[in-house]
Motif scaffolding. Structure first.
Motif, PDB file in Angstrom:
ATOM      1  N   ARG A  53       0.909  -1.299   0.000  1.00  0.00           N
ATOM      2  CA  ARG A  53      -0.178   0.032  -0.322  1.00  0.00           C
ATOM      3  C   ARG A  53       0.826   1.347  -0.263  1.00  0.00           C
ATOM      4  N   LEU A  54       1.667   1.239   0.586  1.00  0.00           N
ATOM      5  CA  LEU A  54       2.908   2.416   0.702  1.00  0.00           C
ATOM      6  C   LEU A  54       3.534   2.563  -0.448  1.00  0.00           C
ATOM      7  N   LYS A  55       3.603   1.787  -1.300  1.00  0.00           N
ATOM      8  CA  LYS A  55       4.120   1.671  -3.173  1.00  0.00           C
ATOM      9  C   LYS A  55       3.192   2.478  -3.232  1.00  0.00           C
ATOM     10  N   LEU A  56       2.080   2.129  -3.464  1.00  0.00           N
ATOM     11  CA  LEU A  56       0.780   2.781  -4.597  1.00  0.00           C
ATOM     12  C   LEU A  56       0.822   4.278  -3.829  1.00  0.00           C
ATOM     13  N   SER A  57       0.688   4.852  -2.477  1.00  0.00           N
ATOM     14  CA  SER A  57       0.334   5.282  -2.137  1.00  0.00           C
ATOM     15  C   SER A  57       1.812   6.354  -2.263  1.00  0.00           C
ATOM     16  N   LEU A  58       2.550   6.065  -2.803  1.00  0.00           N
ATOM     17  CA  LEU A  58       4.086   7.193  -2.652  1.00  0.00           C
ATOM     18  C   LEU A  58       3.930   8.091  -4.104  1.00  0.00           C
ATOM     19  N   LEU A  59       3.027   7.619  -4.869  1.00  0.00           N
ATOM     20  CA  LEU A  59       2.663   8.044  -6.473  1.00  0.00           C
ATOM     21  C   LEU A  59       3.753   8.045  -6.910  1.00  0.00           C
ATOM     22  N   LEU A  60       4.428   6.377  -7.630  1.00  0.00           N
ATOM     23  CA  LEU A  60       5.483   6.834  -8.772  1.00  0.00           C
ATOM     24  C   LEU A  60       5.659   6.825 -10.135  1.00  0.00           C
ATOM     25  N   PRO A  61       6.168   6.836 -10.941  1.00  0.00           N
ATOM     26  CA  PRO A  61       6.272   7.502 -12.510  1.00  0.00           C
ATOM     27  C   PRO A  61       5.505   5.793 -12.592  1.00  0.00           C
ATOM     28  N   GLN A  62       4.274   6.094 -13.171  1.00  0.00           N
ATOM     29  CA  GLN A  62       3.588   4.750 -13.968  1.00  0.00           C
ATOM     30  C   GLN A  62       4.218   4.241 -14.363  1.00  0.00           C
ATOM     31  N   THR A  63       5.273   4.397 -15.226  1.00  0.00           N
ATOM     32  CA  THR A  63       6.329   4.315 -16.189  1.00  0.00           C
ATOM     33  C   THR A  63       6.961   2.594 -15.210  1.00  0.00           C
ATOM     34  N   LEU A  64       6.482   3.160 -13.343  1.00  0.00           N
ATOM     35  CA  LEU A  64       7.508   1.836 -13.046  1.00  0.00           C
ATOM     36  C   LEU A  64       7.051   0.671 -12.860  1.00  0.00           C
ATOM     37  N   ALA A  65       6.723  -0.283 -12.279  1.00  0.00           N
ATOM     38  CA  ALA A  65       6.189  -2.033 -12.269  1.00  0.00           C
ATOM     39  C   ALA A  65       6.730  -2.116 -10.575  1.00  0.00           C
ATOM     40  N   LEU A  66       5.398  -2.077  -9.593  1.00  0.00           N
ATOM     41  CA  LEU A  66       5.551  -2.308  -9.095  1.00  0.00           C
ATOM     42  C   LEU A  66       6.389  -3.912  -8.084  1.00  0.00           C
ATOM     43  N   LEU A 117      -8.163  -0.226  -0.757  1.00  0.00           N
ATOM     44  CA  LEU A 117      -8.124   0.011   0.312  1.00  0.00           C
ATOM     45  C   LEU A 117      -7.175  -1.563   0.986  1.00  0.00           C
ATOM     46  N   SER A 118      -7.607  -2.465   0.412  1.00  0.00           N
ATOM     47  CA  SER A 118      -7.291  -4.102   0.772  1.00  0.00           C
ATOM     48  C   SER A 118      -5.953  -4.602   0.070  1.00  0.00           C
ATOM     49  N   GLY A 119      -6.408  -3.632  -1.512  1.00  0.00           N
ATOM     50  CA  GLY A 119      -5.321  -5.532  -2.713  1.00  0.00           C
ATOM     51  C   GLY A 119      -5.815  -6.482  -2.858  1.00  0.00           C
ATOM     52  N   GLU A 120      -7.345  -6.945  -2.093  1.00  0.00           N
ATOM     53  CA  GLU A 120      -7.351  -8.301  -2.631  1.00  0.00           C
ATOM     54  C   GLU A 120      -8.343  -7.634  -3.902  1.00  0.00           C
ATOM     55  N   PRO A 121      -8.850  -8.660  -4.527  1.00  0.00           N
ATOM     56  CA  PRO A 121      -9.338  -8.787  -6.143  1.00  0.00           C
ATOM     57  C   PRO A 121     -10.810  -8.049  -5.639  1.00  0.00           C
ATOM     58  N   LEU A 122     -10.780  -7.160  -6.675  1.00  0.00           N
ATOM     59  CA  LEU A 122     -11.916  -6.295  -6.695  1.00  0.00           C
ATOM     60  C   LEU A 122     -13.442  -7.142  -7.374  1.00  0.00           C
ATOM     61  N   ALA A 123     -13.840  -6.890  -6.116  1.00  0.00           N
ATOM     62  CA  ALA A 123     -15.250  -8.218  -6.387  1.00  0.00           C
ATOM     63  C   ALA A 123     -16.698  -7.736  -6.490  1.00  0.00           C
TER      64      ALA A 123
END
Ligand code: ZN
Length: 347
Positions: free
Chosen positions: A34-47, A130-136
């Motif tokens: 989640r922290l990775k996601l929230s850092l708003l890294l350049p879209q070109t970087l794969a998580l 929020l949870s990172g779980e698959p959207l359902a």
């Protein structure tokens, strides 16, 4: 103090990415992913090409800040965001020519508009923010176009555990239930499971989508553009432009949604304040403790004032019902602001 609730102060350095250090204060159950996601890294970087390390030790994405901090508490969790060196041994033994730039370029895609190998973007469309779980189903979208599994979001709301980035979600009224059209035959582990019910475009981040507030149908921008209509293309419910919530929009689009949300909140607040003002200066709802005049349904000296009693709902006591219409009864009861909030007839 209970350590499991103490916010964690985090310092994120990212020398590999030449990004400025970030200091954050986050909930202890915030995961590194989640922290990775929230850092708003350049879209070109794969998580997946990034990982956090603490004192030189790599940490799995699934760890929470609390577990990463190891219950140390109090101090600052000093994390370093590192680029994962794939292949080649990654210990520097490969070739000296492989500078940092080489790796950066390796994971960077030059054409973000082309087919997207980029997990950051896909995951925003396929997992709960929020949870990172698959959207359902049942899923919801917030006022800014973020996607959530309803259960995860409600859970976080109830326990007041929403991360800072979602603080704009104040209550259930800020959730918009959405209907995502499933791709027929998509297996549960398929990357993309949803589509536009009109055009069949996949819900995978390559196309723009809107959720229609009011009915919750999720349609591609293409469908809305091609079929110029002011009603939902699925259920035909009328909607206006301001009812369209762009999903996972650009920074600009999110800014616009936020402005709209704040404006609307301002309007609601104003309306409420006006209402409250009218209440204070206008009719009194003084309930008379000694008011036995209404017993047996008899009319009091004021006669027709209480005619409404005749149509009082069966389960409403006459006193309560009458008090709604009583505006000028004298009472010894001293009304104060706090008394007003008591249920009618109990003060
Ligand atoms: Zn609809």
């Amino acid at each position: 103090m209970d350590e499991t609730l103490t916010p964690v102060h985090v310092l994120v350095r990212s020398p590999d990415l030449s990004l400025p250090s970030r200091a954050l204060t986050l909930a202890p159950d915030f995961t590194l992913r989640r922290l990775k996601l929230s850092l708003l890294l350049p879209q070109t970087l794969a998580l997946d090409s990034l990982y956090f390390s603490l004192n030189g030790k790599p940490l799995p994405d699934s760890s929470t800040l609390a577990s990463a901090a190891g219950g140390g508490g109090g101090g600052v969790l000093d994390l370093t965001l590192r680029l994962r060196l794939r292949g080649g041994g990654g210990d520097g033994g490969a070739t000296g020519a492989e500078s940092r730039d080489c790796y950066l370029n390796m994971y960077a895609t030059k054409k973000p508009d082309k087919v997207d190998p980029n997990e950051t973007r896909l995951s925003k469309w396929t997992t709960c923010a929020l949870s990172g779980e698959p959207l359902a189903h049942p899923a919801v979208v917030d006022r800014l176009g973020n996607l959530f599994n309803k259960e995860a979001l409600i859970e976080a709301l109830l326990h007041k555990k929403l991360p800072k980035e979602f603080k704009h979600i104040r209550g259930l009224k800020d959730l918009i239930p959405i209907h995502l059209d499933s791709i027929p035959g998509a297996t549960t582990d398929a990357e993309t499971k949803f589509q536009c019910p009109i055009t069949g475009l996949e819900f995978n981040g390559k196309y723009s989508f809107f959720a229609v507030r009011g009915c919750g149908h999720v349609l591609s921008a293409k469908a809305l553009k091609e079929v110029k209509s002011t009603s939902c293309l699925v259920c035909h419910k009328e909607f206006s432009d301001s009812d369209k919530i762009v999903i996972n929009g650009s920074a600009e689009e999110v800014k616009l949604l936020r402005a709209m949300m704040e404006e609307e909140r301002g309007r609601v607040k104003e309306r409420k304040e006006k209402k409250a003002g009218a209440c204070l200066s206008g009719t009194k709802h003084a309930a008379d403790e000694k008011g036995d005049v209404l017993d047996n349904g008899k009319k009091d000296s004021n006669g027709k004032r209480f005619r409404a009693l005749d149509i009082a709902p069966a389960n409403a006591t006459k006193e309560v019902y009458a008090s709604i219409f009583t505006s000028s009864k004298k009472s010894d009861f001293k009304e104060t602001f706090s008394c007003r909030s008591l249920p009618l007839g109990r003060n």
